[in-house]
Design a protein around this motif. Structure first.
Motif, short mmCIF file in Angstrom:
data_model
loop_
_atom_site.label_atom_id
_atom_site.label_comp_id
_atom_site.label_asym_id
_atom_site.label_seq_id
_atom_site.Cartn_x
_atom_site.Cartn_y
_atom_site.Cartn_z
N ASP A 20 0.85 -1.19 0.00
CA ASP A 20 0.00 0.00 0.00
C ASP A 20 0.88 1.24 0.00
O ASP A 20 1.94 1.27 0.62
N PRO A 62 0.72 5.38 0.81
CA PRO A 62 -0.11 6.47 1.33
C PRO A 62 -0.08 7.68 0.41
O PRO A 62 0.78 7.83 -0.45
N SER A 109 -4.88 11.69 3.65
CA SER A 109 -3.65 11.33 4.34
C SER A 109 -3.70 9.84 4.60
O SER A 109 -4.76 9.27 4.86
N GLY A 110 -2.57 9.19 4.52
CA GLY A 110 -2.53 7.75 4.75
C GLY A 110 -2.94 6.98 3.51
O GLY A 110 -3.02 7.51 2.42
N THR A 168 7.34 1.76 4.84
CA THR A 168 5.97 1.26 4.92
C THR A 168 5.07 2.42 5.29
O THR A 168 5.53 3.44 5.81
N PRO A 169 3.76 2.29 5.06
CA PRO A 169 2.85 3.38 5.43
C PRO A 169 2.94 3.75 6.91
O PRO A 169 2.73 4.90 7.29
N GLU A 170 3.29 2.78 7.74
CA GLU A 170 3.34 3.02 9.19
C GLU A 170 4.70 3.51 9.67
O GLU A 170 4.82 4.09 10.73
N ASP A 171 5.75 3.22 8.90
CA ASP A 171 7.10 3.51 9.39
C ASP A 171 8.01 4.00 8.26
O ASP A 171 8.53 3.21 7.49
N PRO A 181 7.56 6.03 5.34
CA PRO A 181 7.29 5.96 3.91
C PRO A 181 8.05 7.05 3.17
O PRO A 181 8.18 8.18 3.65
#
Length: 84
Positions: free
Chosen positions: A2, A4, A40-41, A67-70, A72
């Motif tokens: 994915d 963002p 966003s995201g 990653t989207p969480e960490d 990007p």
């Protein structure tokens, strides 16, 4: 993977493409692309548009990293020279 909205915006800006030019060359509707960036995201994607957009930007020389969480981000590679 994915991607963002922040990565999409950064990728498009890095290669100097307008939303309209991506719509014209990717087969993704202009309205669909316009909805991607203000968010966003990771945005929910129907019909595989997010994957199509990712592949389109990668073909233009973008590598999506993190990653989207960490963390990007993007990495810019030379666009393949099809005239060589």
């Amino acid at each position: 993977m994915d991607i963002p909205a922040e990565q999409i915006k950064a990728a498009r800006a890095a290669i100097g493409m307008t939303i309209k030019s991506i719509a014209n060359t990717s087969g993704i509707g202009l309205a669909t692309l316009k909805r991607c960036e203000p968010s966003s995201g990771v945005r929910a994607s129907r019909k595989g548009h997010l994957e199509t957009l990712k592949i389109h930007l990668e073909c233009a020389g973008i590598e999506f990293i993190g990653t989207p969480e960490d963390g990007p981000g993007i990495r810019i590679h030379a666009k393949p020279d099809h005239n060589a």
